[in-house]
Design a protein around this motif. Structure first.
Motif: not given
Length: 167
Positions: A59-85
């Motif tokens: 659960e902590d690992k997933i939470r960390k992934m979500q936090e990282d995604f939130k930070k990085q999503s501003l600089v990611m392209n749409e395809k990378a965002k979809e893949t990470k989500q």
């Protein structure tokens, strides 16, 4: 259980001149109070806590992934965002499946341990009931007695007799 209640009611109505003594036992309390039951409870608790630690890590690992995604999503392209989500969502589903699997595993373990214990308790209930001179013994938690002319609470006697017999 309903059959037992009907039987008790029929016995009480048809034999009004006879004094029927009803014994009551809270089997769940017996299971949790006898020494063997306490050991089973401790073992199940330990297993549960081990599984809980594993789930907490994931659960902590997933939470960390979500936090990282939130930070990085501003600089990611749409395809990378979809893949990470999608990756995060798949991990959440795996965690839910693992949680359900652990719950089943613990329930099966509980049944595996409690069934033989219950059989031993049943034998002790029979012995204690006969010694107490009751005509019928009812599990008080699932079939509470509303009224009985004469009843005896046998739970504590069953616990003591069980612990004495099964040290």
């Amino acid at each position: 259980m309903k059959k037992i209640l009907v039987l008790v009611a029929a016995m009480m109505m048809s034999a009004q001149t006879m004094a029927i003594v009803v014994g009551k036992v809270d089997v769940q309390k017996v299971i949790l109070s006898v020494n063997e039951g306490k050991k089973i409870k401790d073992k199940l608790k330990k297993t549960f806590e081990e599984k809980q630690k594993i789930l907490k890590k994931e659960e902590d690992k997933i939470r960390k992934m979500q936090e990282d995604f939130k930070k990085q999503s501003l600089v990611m392209n749409e395809k990378a965002k979809e893949t990470k989500q999608r990756e995060i969502q798949e991990d959440i589903i795996k965690l839910q499946q693992k949680t359900a699997g652990y719950q089943r595993e613990i329930q099966e373990l509980e049944q595996k341990h409690k069934k033989p214990l219950f059989e031993k308790i049943k034998a002790v209930i029979n012995t204690v009931s006969k010694a107490a001179g009751v005509d019928i013994t009812i599990e008080s938690a699932t079939a509470p007695i509303i009224y009985a002319k004469s009843e005896k609470e046998l739970t504590d006697d069953v616990i003591a007799a069980y612990n004495k017999k099964h040290k």
